[in-house]
Design a protein around this motif. Structure first.
Motif, PDB file in Angstrom:
ATOM      1  N   VAL A 115     -13.518  -4.899 -22.743  1.00 45.38           N
ATOM      2  CA  VAL A 115     -12.324  -5.600 -22.274  1.00 45.38           C
ATOM      3  C   VAL A 115     -12.386  -7.029 -22.789  1.00 45.38           C
ATOM      4  N   THR A 116     -11.280  -7.506 -23.342  1.00 51.85           N
ATOM      5  CA  THR A 116     -11.196  -8.881 -23.826  1.00 51.85           C
ATOM      6  C   THR A 116     -10.016  -9.590 -23.182  1.00 51.85           C
ATOM      7  N   CYS A 117     -10.107 -10.921 -23.166  1.00 57.01           N
ATOM      8  CA  CYS A 117      -9.023 -11.737 -22.623  1.00 57.01           C
ATOM      9  C   CYS A 117      -9.129 -13.120 -23.257  1.00 57.01           C
ATOM     10  N   ARG A 118      -8.104 -13.517 -23.972  1.00 62.82           N
ATOM     11  CA  ARG A 118      -8.129 -14.800 -24.679  1.00 62.82           C
ATOM     12  C   ARG A 118      -6.993 -15.696 -24.192  1.00 62.82           C
ATOM     13  N   HIS A 119      -7.378 -16.842 -23.646  1.00 61.22           N
ATOM     14  CA  HIS A 119      -6.428 -17.874 -23.209  1.00 61.22           C
ATOM     15  C   HIS A 119      -5.415 -17.332 -22.201  1.00 61.22           C
ATOM     16  N   SER A 120      -5.879 -16.471 -21.321  1.00 66.74           N
ATOM     17  CA  SER A 120      -5.005 -15.876 -20.313  1.00 66.74           C
ATOM     18  C   SER A 120      -5.825 -15.653 -19.046  1.00 66.74           C
ATOM     19  N   ASP A 121      -5.140 -15.615 -17.905  1.00 68.57           N
ATOM     20  CA  ASP A 121      -5.839 -15.375 -16.653  1.00 68.57           C
ATOM     21  C   ASP A 121      -6.162 -13.885 -16.516  1.00 68.57           C
ATOM     22  N   PHE A 122      -7.135 -13.576 -15.685  1.00 65.43           N
ATOM     23  CA  PHE A 122      -7.521 -12.187 -15.472  1.00 65.43           C
ATOM     24  C   PHE A 122      -8.042 -12.010 -14.058  1.00 65.43           C
ATOM     25  N   SER A 123      -8.078 -10.769 -13.606  1.00 65.35           N
ATOM     26  CA  SER A 123      -8.660 -10.417 -12.318  1.00 65.35           C
ATOM     27  C   SER A 123     -10.033  -9.814 -12.573  1.00 65.35           C
ATOM     28  N   ALA A 124     -11.085 -10.494 -12.140  1.00 65.49           N
ATOM     29  CA  ALA A 124     -12.443 -10.007 -12.377  1.00 65.49           C
ATOM     30  C   ALA A 124     -12.664  -8.641 -11.736  1.00 65.49           C
ATOM     31  N   SER A 125     -12.093  -8.418 -10.554  1.00 66.11           N
ATOM     32  CA  SER A 125     -12.277  -7.133  -9.875  1.00 66.11           C
ATOM     33  C   SER A 125     -11.592  -6.000 -10.631  1.00 66.11           C
ATOM     34  N   GLU A 126     -10.412  -6.275 -11.224  1.00 58.61           N
ATOM     35  CA  GLU A 126      -9.726  -5.253 -12.010  1.00 58.61           C
ATOM     36  C   GLU A 126     -10.471  -4.974 -13.309  1.00 58.61           C
ATOM     37  N   VAL A 127     -11.008  -6.013 -13.927  1.00 54.51           N
ATOM     38  CA  VAL A 127     -11.803  -5.821 -15.135  1.00 54.51           C
ATOM     39  C   VAL A 127     -13.009  -4.933 -14.838  1.00 54.51           C
ATOM     40  N   ALA A 128     -13.707  -5.228 -13.744  1.00 57.35           N
ATOM     41  CA  ALA A 128     -14.884  -4.446 -13.369  1.00 57.35           C
ATOM     42  C   ALA A 128     -14.508  -2.995 -13.067  1.00 57.35           C
ATOM     43  N   ARG A 129     -13.359  -2.799 -12.466  1.00 57.44           N
ATOM     44  CA  ARG A 129     -12.937  -1.442 -12.081  1.00 57.44           C
ATOM     45  C   ARG A 129     -12.681  -0.560 -13.293  1.00 57.44           C
ATOM     46  N   VAL A 130     -11.977  -1.097 -14.300  1.00 55.68           N
ATOM     47  CA  VAL A 130     -11.590  -0.260 -15.446  1.00 55.68           C
ATOM     48  C   VAL A 130     -12.655  -0.203 -16.531  1.00 55.68           C
ATOM     49  N   LEU A 131     -13.719  -0.989 -16.390  1.00 55.17           N
ATOM     50  CA  LEU A 131     -14.771  -1.044 -17.402  1.00 55.17           C
ATOM     51  C   LEU A 131     -15.877  -0.041 -17.057  1.00 55.17           C
ATOM     52  N   ILE A 132     -16.402   0.634 -18.088  1.00 48.56           N
ATOM     53  CA  ILE A 132     -17.484   1.586 -17.862  1.00 48.56           C
ATOM     54  C   ILE A 132     -18.768   0.854 -17.477  1.00 48.56           C
ATOM     55  N   GLU A 133     -19.706   1.586 -16.891  1.00 45.60           N
ATOM     56  CA  GLU A 133     -21.021   1.010 -16.608  1.00 45.60           C
ATOM     57  C   GLU A 133     -21.673   0.616 -17.922  1.00 45.60           C
ATOM     58  N   ASN A 134     -22.259  -0.585 -17.936  1.00 48.69           N
ATOM     59  CA  ASN A 134     -22.884  -1.175 -19.132  1.00 48.69           C
ATOM     60  C   ASN A 134     -21.858  -1.603 -20.186  1.00 48.69           C
ATOM     61  N   GLY A 135     -20.571  -1.583 -19.828  1.00 44.15           N
ATOM     62  CA  GLY A 135     -19.551  -2.085 -20.735  1.00 44.15           C
ATOM     63  C   GLY A 135     -19.520  -3.610 -20.733  1.00 44.15           C
ATOM     64  N   PHE A 136     -18.861  -4.183 -21.739  1.00 43.28           N
ATOM     65  CA  PHE A 136     -18.823  -5.638 -21.883  1.00 43.28           C
ATOM     66  C   PHE A 136     -17.411  -6.188 -21.674  1.00 43.28           C
ATOM     67  N   PHE A 137     -17.350  -7.337 -21.007  1.00 40.14           N
ATOM     68  CA  PHE A 137     -16.117  -8.108 -20.884  1.00 40.14           C
ATOM     69  C   PHE A 137     -16.331  -9.436 -21.584  1.00 40.14           C
ATOM     70  N   MET A 138     -15.373  -9.825 -22.443  1.00 42.82           N
ATOM     71  CA  MET A 138     -15.453 -11.078 -23.174  1.00 42.82           C
ATOM     72  C   MET A 138     -14.164 -11.862 -22.994  1.00 42.82           C
ATOM     73  N   THR A 139     -14.302 -13.126 -22.616  1.00 38.91           N
ATOM     74  CA  THR A 139     -13.113 -13.959 -22.456  1.00 38.91           C
ATOM     75  C   THR A 139     -13.329 -15.317 -23.103  1.00 38.91           C
ATOM     76  N   GLN A 140     -12.301 -15.806 -23.769  1.00 39.67           N
ATOM     77  CA  GLN A 140     -12.292 -17.154 -24.334  1.00 39.67           C
ATOM     78  C   GLN A 140     -11.172 -17.925 -23.658  1.00 39.67           C
ATOM     79  N   GLN A 141     -11.484 -19.122 -23.165  1.00 40.32           N
ATOM     80  CA  GLN A 141     -10.524 -19.895 -22.400  1.00 40.32           C
ATOM     81  C   GLN A 141     -10.468 -21.340 -22.889  1.00 40.32           C
TER      82      GLN A 141
END
Length: 249
Positions: A115-141
Motif C-alpha cells: 500500500v502506498t500513499c503520497r502527499h495525501s491523508d490516510f487511515s492507518a487502521s484501514e491500511v492495516a486491515r487491507v494489507l496482508i501479514e508482513n506486507g509493507f505500507f509506504m507513505t511520502q508526505q
C-alpha cells in the motif's frame, strides 16, 4: 481569515488540471526521497498494490510494470477521470482507478501486498486491515518546513507555525496503534529553483501551500516582493521538504 476547505479545493483542482504539473519549469539541487523508487526496489512483480490518493495516476502508472495489479483510489471525481484517461492513453491493462475515500477502503481484509500513499491523508487502521501479514505500507508526505521562505513572506501557509516533525510523529503513532511493528523514517530537504514567475504562480494556485492564494488584495504584491528577494541566476529559490515512512505489518 476563513477556514480553508481542503476537500473543495482538491476537487476543483482535480476538475481543472488533474494535478498536471508537467509544464512547470523547476530545477532541484540536493538529494530527495522518492516513494515510488522505493516501491520498485521492494516489488517482485507478483504483488497487488493499493495507491491511496492516486490523483491523476501519473505516478502509479509509471511503475505499474513492477507489480501484478495496481489499484489507485481517490476521493475526487476529477482526479479519477484524469487517471482513467491517462491509463487508456498509455494502454495499461493491469491498473484500475476507483472513486473511494481513504477512510473507508472498500476491499476485503488482507487483500493487498503493498500500500502506498503520497502527499495525501490516510487511515492507518484501514491500511492495516487491507494489507496482508508482513506486507509493507509506504507513505511520502510534505514536511512542515516545505516552502518555508514563501510562507514566511505571506505570514500564512500549509502547516505554517507548526513544529517540524509534528505530522511525522502523528503518523508514526497512528501506525503503531494500528499494529505496525517496524517503522522506518527518512527525511529530505532540497533547494528548488522555479524558472519563471508564472511557474511559481501555477504552483501556488494549484496547491494548498498558501491557502486562498490570490483571494486577498495584497497577495500578488507580496509574491512580487518575494520573487525580487529570492531570484538567483538559476531561478526563484525556495525549498522542498519531505519525509517518508516505511512500515511492515
Amino acid at each position: 481569515m476563513k477556514e480553508f476547505d481542503y476537500k473543495a479545493f482538491y476537487n476543483r483542482v482535480g476538475a481543472e488540471n488533474g494535478w498536471d504539473f508537467s509544464k512547470v519549469k523547476c530545477q532541484s539541487e540536493g538529494i530527495g526521497i522518492d516513494l515510488y523508487s522505493k516501491l520498485v526496489q521492494k516489488a517482485t512483480g507478483t504483488e497487488i498494490l493499493l495507491d491511496i490518493g492516486t490523483g491523476g495516476g501519473e505516478a502509479v502508472l509509471s511503475i505499474s510494470n513492477s507489480v501484478l495489479l495496481a489499484v489507485g483510489i481517490d476521493n475526487s471525481t476529477g482526479m479519477i477521470a484524469t487517471a482513467n484517461k491517462n491509463a487508456f492513453a498509455k494502454g495499461k491493462t493491469n491498473v484500475r482507478f476507483l472513486l473511494m475515500d481513504a477512510s473507508n477502503v472498500d476491499f476485503p481484509d488482507s487483500f493487498f501486498d503493498l500500500v502506498t500513499c503520497r502527499h495525501s491523508d490516510f487511515s492507518a487502521s484501514e491500511v492495516a486491515r487491507v494489507l496482508i501479514e508482513n506486507g509493507f505500507f509506504m507513505t511520502q508526505q510534505v514536511s512542515e518546513s516545505d516552502k518555508l521562505n514563501v510562507k514566511e513572506y505571506f505570514g500564512r501557509g500549509q502547516a505554517f507555525g507548526i513544529s517540524e516533525g509534528t505530522l511525522k510523529e502523528k503518523y508514526v503513532k497512528a501506525l503503531q496503534d494500528a499494529g505496525f511493528s517496524q517503522i522506518q523514517s527518512s527525511e529530505s530537504t532540497v533547494t528548488e529553483y522555479y524558472e519563471r514567475p508564472e511557474d511559481l504562480i501555477f504552483l501556488l494556485k494549484h496547491t494548498p501551500i498558501i491557502p486562498h492564494f490570490g483571494e486577498y488584495d495584497d497577495d500578488f504584491k507580496i509574491l512580487d516582493e518575494f520573487i525580487k528577494a529570492h531570484t538567483t541566476e538559476r531561478g526563484i529559490r525556495t525549498n522542498s521538504s519531505r519525509f517518508m515512512l516505511v512500515a511492515k505489518k
